[in-house]
Scaffold this motif. Structure first.
Motif, PDB file in Angstrom:
ATOM      1  N   TRP A  54     -15.199   6.160  -1.278  1.00  0.00           N
ATOM      2  CA  TRP A  54     -16.066   5.126  -1.849  1.00  0.00           C
ATOM      3  C   TRP A  54     -16.893   4.418  -0.779  1.00  0.00           C
ATOM      4  CZ3 TRP A  54     -10.747   5.034  -1.686  1.00  0.00           C
ATOM      5  CH2 TRP A  54     -10.145   4.059  -0.872  1.00  0.00           C
ATOM      6  N   HIS A  98     -11.022   7.975  -5.236  1.00  0.00           N
ATOM      7  CA  HIS A  98     -10.893   6.823  -6.119  1.00  0.00           C
ATOM      8  C   HIS A  98     -11.336   7.254  -7.514  1.00  0.00           C
ATOM      9  CE1 HIS A  98     -10.368   2.576  -6.804  1.00  0.00           C
ATOM     10  NE2 HIS A  98     -10.321   2.321  -5.519  1.00  0.00           N
ATOM     11  N   PHE A 129      -9.545  -2.213 -12.301  1.00  0.00           N
ATOM     12  CA  PHE A 129     -10.231  -3.482 -12.057  1.00  0.00           C
ATOM     13  C   PHE A 129     -11.660  -3.454 -12.597  1.00  0.00           C
ATOM     14  CE2 PHE A 129     -12.447  -1.565  -8.451  1.00  0.00           C
ATOM     15  CZ  PHE A 129     -11.507  -0.720  -7.855  1.00  0.00           C
ATOM     16  N   TRP A 177      -3.850  -0.754  -6.446  1.00  0.00           N
ATOM     17  CA  TRP A 177      -4.294  -2.116  -6.106  1.00  0.00           C
ATOM     18  C   TRP A 177      -4.741  -2.791  -7.399  1.00  0.00           C
ATOM     19  CZ3 TRP A 177      -9.436  -4.129  -6.626  1.00  0.00           C
ATOM     20  CH2 TRP A 177      -9.484  -5.498  -6.363  1.00  0.00           C
ATOM     21  N   GLU A 217      -0.578  -1.955  -3.009  1.00  0.00           N
ATOM     22  CA  GLU A 217      -1.470  -2.693  -2.115  1.00  0.00           C
ATOM     23  C   GLU A 217      -1.540  -4.151  -2.549  1.00  0.00           C
ATOM     24  OE1 GLU A 217      -6.084  -2.395  -0.381  1.00  0.00           O
ATOM     25  OE2 GLU A 217      -5.372  -1.014  -1.927  1.00  0.00           O
ATOM     26  N   LYS A 219      -3.056  -8.284  -2.026  1.00  0.00           N
ATOM     27  CA  LYS A 219      -4.298  -8.966  -1.634  1.00  0.00           C
ATOM     28  C   LYS A 219      -4.226 -10.411  -2.079  1.00  0.00           C
ATOM     29  CE  LYS A 219      -9.357  -8.559  -1.980  1.00  0.00           C
ATOM     30  NZ  LYS A 219     -10.511  -7.758  -2.469  1.00  0.00           N
ATOM     31  N   ASP A 252      -3.556  -3.444   3.781  1.00  0.00           N
ATOM     32  CA  ASP A 252      -5.002  -3.449   4.016  1.00  0.00           C
ATOM     33  C   ASP A 252      -5.251  -4.615   4.961  1.00  0.00           C
ATOM     34  OD1 ASP A 252      -7.943  -2.871   2.054  1.00  0.00           O
ATOM     35  OD2 ASP A 252      -7.803  -4.236   3.780  1.00  0.00           O
ATOM     36  N   HIS A 255      -6.623  -7.950   3.819  1.00  0.00           N
ATOM     37  CA  HIS A 255      -5.953  -8.639   2.701  1.00  0.00           C
ATOM     38  C   HIS A 255      -4.923  -9.648   3.182  1.00  0.00           C
ATOM     39  CE1 HIS A 255      -7.033  -5.251  -0.370  1.00  0.00           C
ATOM     40  NE2 HIS A 255      -8.084  -5.753   0.250  1.00  0.00           N
ATOM     41  N   HIS A 279      -4.870   0.536   5.082  1.00  0.00           N
ATOM     42  CA  HIS A 279      -6.318   0.539   4.869  1.00  0.00           C
ATOM     43  C   HIS A 279      -6.882  -0.210   6.060  1.00  0.00           C
ATOM     44  CE1 HIS A 279      -6.734   1.307   0.230  1.00  0.00           C
ATOM     45  NE2 HIS A 279      -6.357   2.360   0.891  1.00  0.00           N
ATOM     46  N   ASP A 287     -11.987 -10.650   2.891  1.00  0.00           N
ATOM     47  CA  ASP A 287     -11.868  -9.183   2.816  1.00  0.00           C
ATOM     48  C   ASP A 287     -13.227  -8.577   3.114  1.00  0.00           C
ATOM     49  OD1 ASP A 287     -11.067  -6.714   0.251  1.00  0.00           O
ATOM     50  OD2 ASP A 287     -10.873  -6.659   2.440  1.00  0.00           O
ATOM     51  N   ASP A 325     -10.552   1.662   4.864  1.00  0.00           N
ATOM     52  CA  ASP A 325     -11.130   1.088   3.642  1.00  0.00           C
ATOM     53  C   ASP A 325     -12.170   0.084   4.102  1.00  0.00           C
ATOM     54  OD1 ASP A 325      -9.913  -0.828   0.747  1.00  0.00           O
ATOM     55  OD2 ASP A 325     -11.875  -0.030   1.296  1.00  0.00           O
ATOM     56  N   LEU A 426     -18.024   1.284  -4.080  1.00  0.00           N
ATOM     57  CA  LEU A 426     -18.266  -0.165  -4.015  1.00  0.00           C
ATOM     58  C   LEU A 426     -19.651  -0.485  -3.487  1.00  0.00           C
ATOM     59  CD1 LEU A 426     -15.049  -1.886  -2.755  1.00  0.00           C
ATOM     60  CD2 LEU A 426     -16.104  -1.946  -4.978  1.00  0.00           C
TER      61      LEU A 426
HETATM   62  C1  LRH Z   1      -9.497  -3.941  -2.827  1.00  0.00           C
HETATM   63  C2  LRH Z   1      -9.499  -2.640  -2.052  1.00  0.00           C
HETATM   64  C3  LRH Z   1      -8.662  -1.553  -2.672  1.00  0.00           C
HETATM   65  C4  LRH Z   1      -9.640  -0.573  -3.241  1.00  0.00           C
HETATM   66  C5  LRH Z   1     -10.919  -1.253  -3.163  1.00  0.00           C
HETATM   67  C6  LRH Z   1     -12.027  -0.302  -2.974  1.00  0.00           C
HETATM   68  O1  LRH Z   1     -10.146  -4.925  -2.088  1.00  0.00           O
HETATM   69  O2  LRH Z   1      -9.136  -2.892  -0.743  1.00  0.00           O
HETATM   70  O3  LRH Z   1      -8.019  -0.814  -1.694  1.00  0.00           O
HETATM   71  O4  LRH Z   1      -9.308  -0.065  -4.438  1.00  0.00           O
HETATM   72  O5  LRH Z   1     -10.810  -2.131  -2.070  1.00  0.00           O
END
Ligand code: LRH
Ligand code: MN
Length: 426
Positions: A54, A98, A129, A177, A217, A219, A252, A255, A279, A287, A325, A426
């Motif tokens: 991503w 992803h 999400f 996550w 994960e 956060k 991560d 996080h 990550h 973040d 990440d 993203l």
């Molecule tokens: C959430 C995160 C998670 C992923 C997204 C792309 O902040 O770190 O690992 O799903 O970023």
């Protein structure tokens, strides 16, 4: 676009003499202090970091997104871009997908392409999400923690589908996550939300193949800004223990609340055999998903010190998933990822130079000054000739960024793909 050995050798020719001089000098210096240089080189060569599928296009924020032209517009092109990074660095031999951003109707073809580029599939990520087109239930108020059983079941079903996809590709772990949480006091019943999440994760856990792991994960905030159900390492650790031995915590780096001592979290999770992976990224405030090692390289080095110690002393902790990440708002995504890989290799190489026995001895007699001297003499060592040699031995570029630019790869990709392709993610 695919790179071949000639491309790489061509970019190395005028750098070899300088590299050999620096390497010979450093290797001689290190062997004099009993470092096993060839062992360090082979550890660096074996160290493969998964690229996030991503993060191969330009990232963005709610305030805007600036395209980078020549972005991959499908999964095949994403794998090809990782192939370019791997050809140059020889340390990006894995991808983390992803779903549904990387949904495909021919996973066998994807697997063949990746294998041809010496790329394996690390953890697959579920996504509860965002709402998908035509989805019956919405995740607006959460997914695995949602007050509605129908929403929780839809989210559980999705995670099971992601496991099935990962299975086709040879992946061995699922990353979960959750954005689940609240943005206002009183919005959530914390206990119910946590209990639902625990029960939902257990339902997913039942579908994990015997040789898989589930990486939980955590956060502290975003996209919810008052509470997050899986907010910190302790909650992730607790849920992993509730699920079983195949459930682990994913760290991560972005996080954590400001000034958190992440290396202590890493050492605790390793001691308890519950550290599943990373990550990698860097951040100044939140973040921020910035280039690894671009803001706090010493903190990254200290994390790798705990990892080197843990890998040697904690056989109870399973093999780790090393993943990046990040989100690239202003840099060329491929150059950003190359810099991140370099920073990770550098932190690992410097940590391998720490005289762990002398550090242990100094710790035992509380010689605080000596402890810092031992750490920082390793940190102050310019390890780049070691990383270059590890790459060279594996057929990579001595300077991947210089090679990327001298081969004019971004413009080649724009010629191939045009200026207006947009990568999913993203
Ligand atoms: C959430 C995160 C998670 C992923 C997204 C792309 O902040 O770190 O690992 O799903 O970023
Ligand atoms: Mn992450």
């Amino acid at each position: 676009m695919q790179l071949n050995d000639q491309h790489i050798q061509h970019t190395n020719n005028n750098k070899l003499k300088n590299h050999n001089e620096n390497y010979t000098f450093l290797a001689h210096k290190l062997s004099k202090s009993d470092h096993n240089v060839s062992e360090i080189i082979s550890k660096l060569s074996q160290f493969q970091v998964a690229i996030p599928s991503w993060a191969l296009g330009a990232g963005g924020t709610r305030f805007g997104r600036f395209s980078y032209h020549g972005e991959p517009s499908n999964l095949e092109q994403k794998i090809e871009d990782i192939g370019i990074i791997h050809a140059l660095t020889q340390t990006a031999g894995a991808v983390s997908l992803h779903i549904p951003w990387d949904a495909s109707n021919d996973y066998n073809a994807i697997k063949e392409l990746a294998t041809s580029l010496d790329i394996r599939f690390d953890a697959v990520n579920s996504n509860t999400f965002q709402d998908q087109e035509g989805a019956k239930e919405s995740y607006k108020y959460g997914s695995l923690s949602n007050t509605s059983r129908a929403v929780r079941e839809q989210a559980i079903r999705h995670n099971i589908d992601v496991i099935d996809i990962g299975n086709k590709l040879g992946s061995k772990s699922l990353t979960v996550w959750l954005a689940d949480g609240s943005s206002f006091p009183g919005q959530n019943n914390y206990q119910t939300a946590l209990q639902h999440t625990q029960d939902s994760l257990k339902s997913i856990y039942k579908h994990l193949p015997s040789d898989w792991n589930m990486l939980i994960e955590y956060k502290p905030y975003e996209p919810n800004f008052y509470s997050t159900v899986i907010q910190d390492w302790g909650t992730s650790f607790m849920l992993a223990n509730e699920c079983g031995e195949k459930a682990l915590s994913l760290v991560d780096l972005g996080h954590h609340l400001p000034n958190s001592n992440i290396e202590q979290i890493v050492s605790t999770l390793m001691l308890k055999g519950k550290l599943g992976g990373f990550h990698f990224n860097d951040s100044k405030y939140g973040d921020d998903d910035l280039t690894v090692g671009s803001i706090k390289p010493y903190a990254l080095f200290l994390i790798f010190n705990e990892l080197v110690y843990g890998i040697k002393n904690n056989p109870q902790n399973p093999e780790l998933s090393w993943m990046i990440d990040a989100s690239h708002n202003i840099k060329d995504p491929l150059e950003d990822l190359i810099q991140s890989l370099e920073a990770i290799q550098e932190a690992y190489a410097k940590a391998l130079l720490i005289d762990q026995d002398s550090l242990r001895a100094a710790q035992l007699i509380n010689d605080v000054v000596q402890c810092q001297e031992i750490l920082q003499s390793a940190y102050r060592t310019d390890v780049r000739p070691l990383i270059e040699r590890a790459r060279l031995n594996s057929g990579g570029a001595l300077s991947p960024i210089d090679a990327y630019r001298s081969l004019d790869i971004r413009n080649e990709l724009i010629k191939e793909r045009g200026k207006h392709t947009v990568a999913t993610g993203l």
